[in-house]
Design a protein around this motif. Structure first.
Motif, PDB file in Angstrom:
ATOM      1  N   TYR A 163      -0.679  26.447   3.223  1.00  0.00           N
ATOM      2  CA  TYR A 163      -1.140  25.117   2.825  1.00  0.00           C
ATOM      3  C   TYR A 163      -1.632  25.129   1.377  1.00  0.00           C
ATOM      4  N   LEU A 164      -2.456  26.134   1.044  1.00  0.00           N
ATOM      5  CA  LEU A 164      -2.979  26.229  -0.320  1.00  0.00           C
ATOM      6  C   LEU A 164      -1.865  26.427  -1.331  1.00  0.00           C
ATOM      7  N   HIS A 165      -0.891  27.254  -0.982  1.00  0.00           N
ATOM      8  CA  HIS A 165       0.251  27.456  -1.886  1.00  0.00           C
ATOM      9  C   HIS A 165       0.946  26.128  -2.188  1.00  0.00           C
ATOM     10  N   LEU A 166       1.075  25.298  -1.176  1.00  0.00           N
ATOM     11  CA  LEU A 166       1.754  24.019  -1.362  1.00  0.00           C
ATOM     12  C   LEU A 166       0.934  23.033  -2.195  1.00  0.00           C
ATOM     13  N   VAL A 167      -0.351  22.904  -1.910  1.00  0.00           N
ATOM     14  CA  VAL A 167      -1.138  21.947  -2.694  1.00  0.00           C
ATOM     15  C   VAL A 167      -1.321  22.427  -4.130  1.00  0.00           C
ATOM     16  N   TYR A 168      -1.371  23.742  -4.353  1.00  0.00           N
ATOM     17  CA  TYR A 168      -1.389  24.222  -5.736  1.00  0.00           C
ATOM     18  C   TYR A 168      -0.134  23.750  -6.469  1.00  0.00           C
ATOM     19  N   ARG A 169       1.004  23.861  -5.816  1.00  0.00           N
ATOM     20  CA  ARG A 169       2.251  23.455  -6.465  1.00  0.00           C
ATOM     21  C   ARG A 169       2.251  21.942  -6.749  1.00  0.00           C
ATOM     22  N   LEU A 170       1.742  21.147  -5.811  1.00  0.00           N
ATOM     23  CA  LEU A 170       1.681  19.707  -6.039  1.00  0.00           C
ATOM     24  C   LEU A 170       0.723  19.374  -7.185  1.00  0.00           C
ATOM     25  N   TRP A 171      -0.440  19.953  -7.172  1.00  0.00           N
ATOM     26  CA  TRP A 171      -1.445  19.646  -8.191  1.00  0.00           C
ATOM     27  C   TRP A 171      -1.104  20.233  -9.559  1.00  0.00           C
ATOM     28  N   GLU A 172      -0.607  21.458  -9.577  1.00  0.00           N
ATOM     29  CA  GLU A 172      -0.485  22.180 -10.843  1.00  0.00           C
ATOM     30  C   GLU A 172       0.929  22.193 -11.423  1.00  0.00           C
ATOM     31  N   GLU A 173       1.936  22.042 -10.579  1.00  0.00           N
ATOM     32  CA  GLU A 173       3.314  22.255 -11.025  1.00  0.00           C
ATOM     33  C   GLU A 173       4.125  20.972 -11.128  1.00  0.00           C
ATOM     34  N   SER A 174       3.843  19.985 -10.292  1.00  0.00           N
ATOM     35  CA  SER A 174       4.761  18.853 -10.194  1.00  0.00           C
ATOM     36  C   SER A 174       4.810  18.022 -11.475  1.00  0.00           C
ATOM     37  N   TRP A 175       3.667  17.791 -12.111  1.00  0.00           N
ATOM     38  CA  TRP A 175       3.612  17.002 -13.353  1.00  0.00           C
ATOM     39  C   TRP A 175       3.136  17.888 -14.497  1.00  0.00           C
ATOM     40  N   SER A 176       3.885  17.897 -15.593  1.00  0.00           N
ATOM     41  CA  SER A 176       3.424  18.640 -16.762  1.00  0.00           C
ATOM     42  C   SER A 176       2.368  17.825 -17.506  1.00  0.00           C
ATOM     43  N   ASP A 177       1.666  18.472 -18.410  1.00  0.00           N
ATOM     44  CA  ASP A 177       0.662  17.773 -19.211  1.00  0.00           C
ATOM     45  C   ASP A 177       1.287  16.705 -20.109  1.00  0.00           C
ATOM     46  N   ALA A 178       2.581  16.844 -20.378  1.00  0.00           N
ATOM     47  CA  ALA A 178       3.266  15.889 -21.264  1.00  0.00           C
ATOM     48  C   ALA A 178       3.982  14.783 -20.503  1.00  0.00           C
ATOM     49  N   ALA A 179       3.799  14.709 -19.184  1.00  0.00           N
ATOM     50  CA  ALA A 179       4.590  13.770 -18.381  1.00  0.00           C
ATOM     51  C   ALA A 179       4.202  12.320 -18.632  1.00  0.00           C
ATOM     52  N   VAL A 180       2.925  12.029 -18.712  1.00  0.00           N
ATOM     53  CA  VAL A 180       2.466  10.643 -18.799  1.00  0.00           C
ATOM     54  C   VAL A 180       2.387  10.224 -20.267  1.00  0.00           C
ATOM     55  N   LEU A 181       3.239   9.271 -20.660  1.00  0.00           N
ATOM     56  CA  LEU A 181       3.336   8.828 -22.053  1.00  0.00           C
ATOM     57  C   LEU A 181       2.558   7.543 -22.317  1.00  0.00           C
ATOM     58  N   ARG A 182       2.574   6.623 -21.357  1.00  0.00           N
ATOM     59  CA  ARG A 182       1.965   5.293 -21.569  1.00  0.00           C
ATOM     60  C   ARG A 182       2.491   4.648 -22.865  1.00  0.00           C
ATOM     61  N   ASP A 183       3.765   4.764 -23.073  1.00  0.00           N
ATOM     62  CA  ASP A 183       4.399   4.263 -24.307  1.00  0.00           C
ATOM     63  C   ASP A 183       4.770   2.796 -24.111  1.00  0.00           C
ATOM     64  N   ARG A 184       3.942   1.893 -24.620  1.00  0.00           N
ATOM     65  CA  ARG A 184       4.180   0.470 -24.445  1.00  0.00           C
ATOM     66  C   ARG A 184       5.403  -0.013 -25.230  1.00  0.00           C
ATOM     67  N   GLU A 185       5.620   0.542 -26.398  1.00  0.00           N
ATOM     68  CA  GLU A 185       6.732   0.079 -27.236  1.00  0.00           C
ATOM     69  C   GLU A 185       8.078   0.406 -26.611  1.00  0.00           C
ATOM     70  N   ARG A 186       8.231   1.612 -26.091  1.00  0.00           N
ATOM     71  CA  ARG A 186       9.517   2.001 -25.480  1.00  0.00           C
ATOM     72  C   ARG A 186       9.594   1.606 -24.010  1.00  0.00           C
ATOM     73  N   GLY A 187       8.475   1.183 -23.451  1.00  0.00           N
ATOM     74  CA  GLY A 187       8.473   0.817 -22.040  1.00  0.00           C
ATOM     75  C   GLY A 187       8.612   2.010 -21.111  1.00  0.00           C
ATOM     76  N   VAL A 188       8.060   3.162 -21.518  1.00  0.00           N
ATOM     77  CA  VAL A 188       8.135   4.378 -20.704  1.00  0.00           C
ATOM     78  C   VAL A 188       6.708   4.820 -20.364  1.00  0.00           C
ATOM     79  N   PHE A 189       6.375   4.747 -19.103  1.00  0.00           N
ATOM     80  CA  PHE A 189       5.052   5.215 -18.687  1.00  0.00           C
ATOM     81  C   PHE A 189       5.065   6.721 -18.442  1.00  0.00           C
ATOM     82  N   THR A 190       6.066   7.207 -17.678  1.00  0.00           N
ATOM     83  CA  THR A 190       6.173   8.626 -17.350  1.00  0.00           C
ATOM     84  C   THR A 190       7.559   9.120 -17.729  1.00  0.00           C
ATOM     85  N   ASP A 191       7.610  10.278 -18.379  1.00  0.00           N
ATOM     86  CA  ASP A 191       8.876  10.912 -18.736  1.00  0.00           C
ATOM     87  C   ASP A 191       9.402  11.683 -17.527  1.00  0.00           C
TER      88      ASP A 191
END
Length: 457
Positions: A163-191
């Protein structure tokens, strides 16, 4: 002496560790259904610079005593009980530094929705959340979720490792630190290129999904663990950043602390981890005489049947079948191994009778209770730390919120004058407040290693 750390130990129910004290005229624990009760408590604890509010929980009802739930229902022995997670957002909204440890049983909820709940709380508290990892110990919880009985003690920890192995992967691996852009001009919230699907097929779980929440400040909440059995200590050595121990004497607690620290060193963890908190109840007043009078007053309301109901659930021993003079013997079962060990093999010089055990546990459960004026209590706290090696205490209440008010108003100032308690909060997340080395898990931790391996996403 290092700075003492204090957590309040409570539960979203009426009678937590003090059996029968809900009847005391000054007790307000029956207001647990009201949000104002909890927000008021949170403000009080933050005034006292408590590190956190540690919220216990149990899934299932205590029906070992007498083989039915009647005694638990009569005595409000941790039933009725509400979901503790529902309280935290409200308490976080009226505080800025108080942190929260949430107990949640992993045996009866898939990792996928649970990971989202903890990420949500980490967002809403701005990083002030921890998870007390428990595997459960009541067969009534298993029956309530469609099973005949709970898995065996060690199998539950095997499940927990996966269970811990799985939640670590969800919390730590699924989204990179650069995933969330909130780019209003390009209309891209998440890369999408920076979000990874987690695929897993193991012995107990299968998963094919992305984590539903964007990264929170801590990503993985601070990890607490309360098992002191051999298997529980191995688990704590790998995963826990904080460990909660309980024992009726310094001898028992010291053995648990030494065992946990030795296993943690062998697992390659950092020297300052885990922090270890001991269960304790404080009865105090302006002086020793007033404290003793308060203690005598409290004892008038205890329920020995309620205490034995809780103890039966914790140990798996039906104490209704024994007389008060019968000795408590070492029995191995699938409840809490450490609870039985604490009463028998860990302190061979102490032989408990059932009656003595009920008297001891009626206030404070499996922990110790200390009584005295402020200076006497401060002396006893320092002695307990020296004798056991703990870093701090999870303080249970006898009468709510009176016990916590007494600690904040009478004990905290004495500890501060002695230079062993903080004068202000350290800013930051719970992890940074505890360890002063940032918001994220370190490379010594298996969750931290998942994060490092995923950093090239």
């Amino acid at each position: 002496m290092a700075e003492l750390r204090l957590n309040a130990f409570d539960m979203n129910c009426v009678s937590h560790q003090a059996s029968g004290l809900w009847r005391h005229p000054r007790d307000r624990s029956a207001d647990y259904r009201k949000l104002g009760y909890w927000t008021s408590l949170a403000r009080l604890l933050e005034k006292g610079l408590f590190d956190g509010l540690f919220l216990a929980d149990v899934l299932g009802v205590y029906d070992v005593y007498g083989s039915n739930p009647d005694a638990a229902l009569r005595n409000a022995a941790q039933v009725p009980v509400n979901d503790p997670a529902m309280l935290i957002s409200a308490m976080a909204s009226v505080t800025s530094d108080l942190c929260f440890g949430l107990t949640s049983t992993l045996s009866y909820e898939p990792p996928y929705p649970f990971a989202r709940r903890m990420s949500t709380l980490d967002h809403l508290t701005e990083g002030r959340i921890g998870w007390n990892i428990v595997t459960g110990y009541l067969d009534s919880a298993a029956r309530g979720t469609g099973r005949q009985k709970q898995a065996s003690h060690d199998i539950r920890y095997d499940v927990a490792d996966e269970y811990l192995h799985l939640v670590y992967r969800l919390w730590e691996e699924s989204w990179s630190d650069a995933a969330v852009l909130r780019d209003r001009e390009r209309g891209v919230f998440t890369d999408p290129d920076h979000v990874r699907r987690i695929r897993h097929e193991g012995e107990y779980f299968k998963l094919n999904a992305i984590h539903l929440s964007e990264p929170s400040l801590q990503r993985t909440p601070v990890l607490y663990q309360a098992g002191s059995s051999a298997r529980g200590c191995d688990f704590a050595a790998r995963h826990a950043e904080c460990v909660f121990v309980a024992g009726p004497s310094a001898t028992v607690v010291a053995e648990s602390v030494a065992n946990i620290r030795a296993r943690s060193r062998a697992a390659g963890r950092l020297p300052e981890q885990p922090l270890i908190f001991s269960l304790l109840t404080i009865i105090t007043g302006p002086d020793d005489e007033a404290a003793q009078a308060k203690w005598r007053d409290y004892r008038r309301y205890v329920s020995l049947e309620g205490a034995l109901t809780l103890l039966s659930g914790w140990t798996g021993i039906d104490f209704s079948r024994y007389s008060p003079d019968d000795p408590v013997r070492h029995i191995r079962n699938d409840a809490i191994h450490s609870a039985v060990d604490a009463l028998t093999v860990q302190d061979p010089g102490r032989v408990w009778t059932v009656g003595e055990l009920a008297e001891h546990a009626a206030i404070g459960g499996m922990g110790n209770t200390i009584i005295g004026g402020p200076e006497r209590i401060a002396d006893l706290l320092e002695e307990w730390v020296v004798q056991t090696g703990v870093d701090g205490f999870n303080l249970a209440y006898a009468v709510a919120p009176e016990t916590f008010t007494d600690v904040v108003e009478l004990i905290v100032p004495v500890l501060q004058r002695r230079g062993i308690y903080k004068l202000e909060y350290r800013p930051g997340t719970l992890r940074d407040k505890l360890f002063a080395r940032g918001d994220r898990l370190g490379a010594d931790h298996p969750g931290g290693r998942v994060s490092l391996a995923a950093s090239g996403l």
